[in-house]
Design an enzyme around this catalytic site. Structure first.
Site, short mmCIF file in Angstrom:
data_model
loop_
_atom_site.label_atom_id
_atom_site.label_comp_id
_atom_site.label_asym_id
_atom_site.label_seq_id
_atom_site.Cartn_x
_atom_site.Cartn_y
_atom_site.Cartn_z
N CYS A 132 -4.07 0.67 -2.44
CA CYS A 132 -3.93 -0.60 -1.82
C CYS A 132 -3.10 -1.47 -2.46
O CYS A 132 -2.84 -1.30 -3.45
CB CYS A 132 -5.38 -1.08 -1.72
SG CYS A 132 -6.92 -0.19 -0.83
N ASN A 156 0.89 -1.36 -0.11
CA ASN A 156 -0.02 0.00 0.02
C ASN A 156 0.72 1.35 0.06
O ASN A 156 1.93 1.37 0.44
CB ASN A 156 -1.05 0.10 1.07
CG ASN A 156 -0.32 -0.09 2.58
OD1 ASN A 156 0.33 -0.97 2.70
ND2 ASN A 156 -0.97 0.74 3.52
N GLU A 161 0.34 5.39 0.89
CA GLU A 161 -0.37 6.38 1.17
C GLU A 161 -0.04 7.59 0.74
O GLU A 161 1.24 7.79 0.27
CB GLU A 161 -0.54 6.48 2.52
CG GLU A 161 -1.26 5.25 3.36
CD GLU A 161 -1.37 5.17 4.89
OE1 GLU A 161 -2.01 4.40 5.14
OE2 GLU A 161 -0.61 5.89 5.30
N GLU A 165 -3.19 -4.51 -2.98
CA GLU A 165 -3.70 -5.42 -3.82
C GLU A 165 -3.53 -4.86 -5.46
O GLU A 165 -3.45 -5.34 -6.32
CB GLU A 165 -5.07 -5.85 -3.55
CG GLU A 165 -5.35 -6.81 -2.17
CD GLU A 165 -5.24 -5.92 -1.05
OE1 GLU A 165 -5.91 -6.25 -0.06
OE2 GLU A 165 -5.09 -4.91 -1.04
N CYS A 188 -10.94 -3.10 -4.11
CA CYS A 188 -10.05 -4.38 -4.14
C CYS A 188 -10.50 -5.67 -4.49
O CYS A 188 -10.33 -6.50 -5.38
CB CYS A 188 -8.83 -4.72 -3.11
SG CYS A 188 -7.68 -3.36 -2.96
#
Length: 168
Positions: free
Chosen positions: A73, A62, A64, A75, A115
């Site tokens: 994310c 991930n 941010e 995924e 996701c």
């Protein structure tokens, strides 16, 4: 009125030690790659590692940013990595793990809704199920046989008047 039921089965293991060697290795890699996540705001680092049909293993974490929560994310970072490096190659298994600081990471977590949608679309696009291994840094491990099971009554390209994964 007609009543319908949606359900699926998944495997629950007491720990990583109960997994096959191949699955344990993939989950361990997901645990380790959490260290590469950029999560200065949530302190919730997620790692995703995929084993592809061609044998390659790729990862994502991930990411941010200051306009939190407008990050990416693990995924979806992983799926983008796969699409760029191995377009059209089926994904056999994805292992997901997380590390939250200063909290405890001792149980499986499931992908968020965005996701889940993205994983389900990859299954349709590539014509193959994506098996998920989900576990924290310690504790129980879940194995979901098909990512799409996590998104019942999903919205697909058919609702847009297009066939799954095929360009018009």
């Amino acid at each position: 009125m007609k009543k319908q039921t949606y359900q699926f089965s998944f495997e629950v293991f007491d720990s990583i030690d109960a997994l096959s060697e191949q699955d344990a290795r993939l989950l361990q890699q997901a645990r380790e790659v959490t260290a590469e996540a950029y999560a200065p705001y949530s302190h919730f680092s997620v790692g995703a590692v995929a084993r592809l049909a061609n044998g390659e293993v790729l990862s994502g974490t991930n990411q941010e940013n200051a306009s939190f929560p407008a990050g990416l994310c693990a995924e979806r970072v992983l799926l983008s990595n796969i699409s760029a490096r191995c377009p059209g190659v089926a994904i056999e298994t994805i292992a997901l793990s997380y590390d939250t600081s200063p909290g405890v990471s001792d149980h499986p977590i499931s992908p968020c809704g965005i996701c889940r949608q993205t994983l389900q679309e990859y299954e349709i696009r590539l014509g193959a199920p994506i098996r998920l291994i989900m576990g924290g840094q310690t504790g129980k491990v879940y194995i979901i046989p098909q990512a799409g099971f996590l998104l019942p009554l999903s919205f697909t390209g058919e609702e847009l008047g297009r066939s799954h994964g095929k360009k018009s």
